[in-house]
Enzyme design. Structure first.
Site, PDB file in Angstrom:
ATOM      1  N   GLY A 108       0.793  -1.227   0.000  1.00 35.56           N
ATOM      2  CA  GLY A 108       0.000   0.000   0.000  1.00 35.56           C
ATOM      3  C   GLY A 108       0.824   1.276   0.000  1.00 35.56           C
ATOM      4  N   GLY A 131      -2.216  -1.085   2.539  1.00 34.53           N
ATOM      5  CA  GLY A 131      -2.077  -2.393   1.910  1.00 34.53           C
ATOM      6  C   GLY A 131      -2.143  -3.518   2.926  1.00 34.53           C
ATOM      7  CG  HIS A 188      -2.874  -3.305   8.468  1.00 30.67           C
ATOM      8  ND1 HIS A 188      -2.703  -2.223   9.300  1.00 30.67           N
ATOM      9  CD2 HIS A 188      -3.996  -3.941   8.911  1.00 30.67           C
ATOM     10  CE1 HIS A 188      -3.686  -2.188  10.200  1.00 30.67           C
ATOM     11  NE2 HIS A 188      -4.474  -3.227   9.981  1.00 30.67           N
ATOM     12  CG  ASN A 228       1.653  -2.374  11.282  1.00 25.84           C
ATOM     13  OD1 ASN A 228       2.604  -2.926  10.737  1.00 25.84           O
ATOM     14  ND2 ASN A 228       0.445  -2.915  11.322  1.00 25.84           N
ATOM     15  CE1 TYR A 229      -0.134   3.357  13.413  1.00 30.56           C
ATOM     16  CE2 TYR A 229      -0.036   3.563  15.797  1.00 30.56           C
ATOM     17  CZ  TYR A 229      -0.775   3.438  14.643  1.00 30.56           C
ATOM     18  OH  TYR A 229      -2.151   3.398  14.708  1.00 30.56           O
TER      19      TYR A 229
END
Length: 534
Positions: free
Chosen positions: A108, A176, A180, A474-475
């Site tokens: 993504g 995406g 994720h 994810n961050y």
């Protein structure tokens, strides 16, 4: 092609990838010549060079977070490959190894640090935009989702199968699936269902030797690692098999905003004590920012938006709120019952009354793409009123509505799953997660804003988890530490950032990496390293 010939062809590709020399030639011509050796399986229309007319269009189309040149290298890729099948991905792995070029995978494009589309060394992007199919088994309530699909495409496809099936994943439709899921996958339903990784039952990955592996073939160690440990460290994940979840025909949502003049500080204090213990079908998330005000000294105040989803009807929600959080003053008029798929639009700031769910198929973000810097924290003890007021003071130092804190509650199902069940470790004992974010528009303002968020992060050290100070993969945040892209990375160096993301799971991830990718082919600034010393 007969089955026997096809099988021989695949076996030959596997042998070539396994035996390839690692001598780095690193030239454009070598790479293209290598791909041309695979003419029988490779579509030349899926190869974009810097000379291709629409190269920049393809590159920019999946960039979701602009990176300031003053902080990060902005080398563009030598090639962008948009494979249509697994054989083409095998060829890119083989040729990247042969010429000594780094390979990055993009689904993504939402990686906060842009690691899927920038590098300090020559590289090629494998863009999975053509890997987007979603197939369902409605009897088993499962689906295979290719890694290039967006969350919006997945949600839309589920809604066409059933009004009472759903999946637990993020609120941004253009994220995406590939990245994720492999990083965890927090959702507005996570207190009731857990994370995305808790409902993945199979996957397909192409490893460094070109082998196409499902769960049985890859083994439980690798399957464990890619659920929360990041897929980019171990291979190219092409698809995930997920369990779909049952939801009622209607869920209930609300957005309620309170300012400091409306006791926002006291409400945040109370929320810290109930957010992770309230009925697990209810998730209340906070969005906190400094805004302009004509009624306060200094013309600034703090705005706190309580954003919620309840997996059930409005009357049940009001009863729970009156019992557990009456101070918020929630009334029926604040709440809206809607279908689960409509709530996806609602939390993406799209009015479900104004827009069709078809908008979820749009892969282009609705908001303008900006520069940004983001960080994360986990909180294990409530932050005092004095601590919160210190945060408010720092928020007031930034431009109004440019910086935001998101406080996402844990507890419920997430606390019931052990830290070692998947590679995602942040489970029991976590009150909530904080996402610190700042956005800006002008390149020349970058250092000022980055300095501001680093100052906020420094202040927060007294109020968040310790030993290690935890972070959500994810961050992604390169301030936490990086690997060496050339040469080996020591355990000590990698642990500076990896223990924050993975805590006690880091050592197991190292052992999986050493087994599946011993030469460290799949690497970036924050990938699990192959070469390490204690």
């Amino acid at each position: 092609m007969t089955p026997i010939i096809k099988l021989f062809s695949l076996f030959s590709v596997y042998l070539l990838i396994s035996w390839v020399s690692h001598s780095p030639k690193n030239t454009d011509e070598d790479f293209l010549n290598c791909l041309q050796d695979y003419n029988s399986v490779y579509d030349p229309d899926n190869i974009y060079t810097r000379q291709t007319t629409n190269f920049t269009t393809i590159l920019d189309s999946s960039i979701r977070n602009l990176r300031p040149q003053s902080q990060y290298s902005t080398l563009t890729p030598k090639f962008i490959i948009t494979p249509s099948n697994e054989y083409e991905i095998q060829a890119v792995i083989y040729c990247s190894k042969k010429v000594g070029i780094i390979m990055k995978v993009r689904s993504g494009g939402h990686d906060y640090e842009g690691l899927s589309y920038i590098s300090r060394l020559p590289f090629v992007i494998v863009d999975l935009r053509n890997y987007r199919s979603i197939t369902f088994d409605t009897q088993e309530k499962t689906a295979w989702v290719e890694a290039g699909a967006t969350l919006g495409e997945l949600y839309y496809a589920i809604s066409k199968q059933s009004d009472t099936l759903a999946f637990v994943a993020g609120s941004c439709p253009t994220v995406g699936v590939g990245g994720h899921f492999s990083g965890g996958g927090y959702s507005m339903m996570s207190r009731n269902f857990g994370l995305s990784v808790d409902h993945i039952i199979d996957a397909k990955i192409i490893d460094v030797n070109g082998r196409i592996l499902d769960r049985k073939a890859m083994g439980e160690d690798l399957f464990w690692a890619i659920r929360g440990g990041g897929g980019a460290s171990f291979g190219v994940i092409t698809a995930w098999k997920i369990n779909l979840l049952s939801v009622p025909e209607k869920v209930t949502v609300f957005n309620v905003t309170r300012t400091q003049e409306e006791n926002a500080t006291e409400l945040v204090q109370l929320w810290q004590s109930i957010g992770n213990t309230i009925d697990q079908k209810l998730l209340i998330r906070l969005f906190i920012e400094s805004i302009s005000s004509t009624s306060t000294p200094g013309n600034r105040t703090i705005s706190v938006t309580f954003t919620s989803m309840y997996i059930g009807g409005v009357e049940e929600l009001l009863e729970i709120m009156q019992k557990s959080f009456p101070e918020l003053g929630l009334v029926k008029e604040d709440c809206t019952e809607m279908e689960w798929i409509e709530s996806i639009l609602y939390f993406a700031y799209i009015d479900p009354k104004e827009e069709s769910t078809n908008i979820l198929l749009n892969r282009t973000p609705l908001n303008p793409i900006t520069f940004s810097k983001n960080k994360s924290d986990y909180v294990t003890r409530p932050i005092s009123k004095e601590g919160l007021e210190g945060i408010w003071k720092i928020l007031h130092e930034e431009n109004p509505q440019k910086a935001q804190l998101q406080l996402s509650p844990y507890g419920g199902k997430m606390a019931e799953i052990s830290e070692s069940e998947t590679a995602f470790p942040h489970r029991k004992g976590m009150l909530f997660m904080i996402h610190h974010g700042i956005e800006w528009n002008q390149e020349e303002d970058s250092q000022k804003h980055i300095n501001w968020i680093r100052n906020l992060y420094s202040y927060m050290s007294a109020h968040v988890s310790k030993s290690p100070r935890r972070a959500y993969m994810n961050y992604r945040d390169l301030d936490l530490g990086t690997n060496n892209i050339v040469g080996s990375t020591s355990y000590k160096q990698a642990s500076k950032w990896a223990l924050r993301y993975f805590n006690n799971n880091f050592n197991r991830l190292l052992h999986v990496k050493a087994k599946i990718d011993p030469t460290n082919f799949f690497r970036n600034e924050q990938s699990i390293p192959s070469l390490w010393k204690k």
